[in-house]
Design a protein around this motif. Structure first.
Motif, short mmCIF file in Angstrom:
data_model
loop_
_atom_site.label_atom_id
_atom_site.label_comp_id
_atom_site.label_asym_id
_atom_site.label_seq_id
_atom_site.Cartn_x
_atom_site.Cartn_y
_atom_site.Cartn_z
N GLY A 123 4.26 5.33 -4.34
CA GLY A 123 4.45 6.39 -5.32
C GLY A 123 5.41 5.97 -6.42
O GLY A 123 6.29 5.14 -6.22
N THR A 154 4.84 7.85 -0.38
CA THR A 154 3.48 7.34 -0.15
C THR A 154 3.49 6.01 0.58
O THR A 154 2.69 5.80 1.50
N GLU A 159 1.84 15.91 -0.14
CA GLU A 159 2.65 14.70 -0.12
C GLU A 159 3.52 14.55 1.13
O GLU A 159 4.08 13.50 1.37
N PRO A 188 -1.84 12.22 -1.09
CA PRO A 188 -0.81 12.52 -2.08
C PRO A 188 -1.34 12.44 -3.51
O PRO A 188 -2.20 11.62 -3.82
N CYS A 247 8.35 13.56 -5.61
CA CYS A 247 6.95 14.01 -5.56
C CYS A 247 6.16 13.15 -4.58
O CYS A 247 5.54 13.66 -3.66
N ASN A 248 6.19 11.83 -4.79
CA ASN A 248 5.45 10.91 -3.92
C ASN A 248 6.26 9.64 -3.62
O ASN A 248 5.73 8.66 -3.13
N HIS A 266 0.77 6.47 -8.87
CA HIS A 266 1.08 5.45 -7.87
C HIS A 266 0.83 4.08 -8.48
O HIS A 266 0.31 3.97 -9.58
N VAL A 271 8.30 12.42 1.38
CA VAL A 271 7.07 12.42 0.58
C VAL A 271 6.69 11.02 0.10
O VAL A 271 5.89 10.88 -0.81
#
Length: 160
Positions: free
Chosen positions: A98, A111, A37, A45, A103-104, A49, A109
């Motif tokens: 994300g 997205t 990510e 990643p 995390c994302n 999403h 990180v």
């Protein structure tokens, strides 16, 4: 019924679902650097999403995008030979965001800020093996079919 997309990184496949029924399965190509990510990693990643933007509706197959805008070019062998360094983004773009903070989504990180898309690529690029810079590449004809079934906000799960 609600549609959703799953991307299986191990199988290098994308499935569009309606409820628990697969509507179509497509071969894809994800990040050559594997999964991850972190911004700048070139990895695809993982996690949940959503489709943030749908770009390119109505554009002809092979339309070349730079900075998410059509350049006026249509991909062909002569254009490829003139610009061998380009990472071709063709036909349509489904820009992902994300949904999982830390995390994302957010920080290093994110997205969306990493410009992770589901997009078309030259037909000469192999599918079924990781070769992208982190995005999910598809055959142009498959992408048009998928694009026509998507909407903004559609869930997209990327898993190993």
């Amino acid at each position: 019924m609600t549609k959703r997309i799953t991307i299986d990184l191990g199988r290098q496949s994308l499935t569009i679902w309606e409820a628990d029924q697969p509507l179509a399965v497509y071969a894809v190509s994800t990040g050559r650097n594997g999964v991850g990510e972190q911004s700048g990693s070139g990895c695809t990643p993982r996690g949940l999403h959503r489709v943030r933007l749908r770009i390119g509706a109505g554009c002809p197959p092979g339309t070349v995008f730079r900075g998410r805008r059509p350049t006026g070019e249509i991909y062909d062998a002569a254009l490829a030979a003139a610009h061998p360094e380009r990472d071709w983004i063709l036909t349509r773009i489904l820009w992902l965001t994300g949904c999982e903070p830390g995390c994302n989504r957010g920080g290093g990180v994110d997205t969306l800020r990493r410009y992770i898309y589901i997009h078309g690529c030259p037909d000469t690029e192999p599918m079924g093996e990781p070769r992208s810079h982190g995005c999910i590449r598809m055959r142009n004809r498959d992408l048009i079919e998928l694009f026509d079934q998507t909407r903004i906000g559609m869930p997209v799960e990327i898993r190993e």
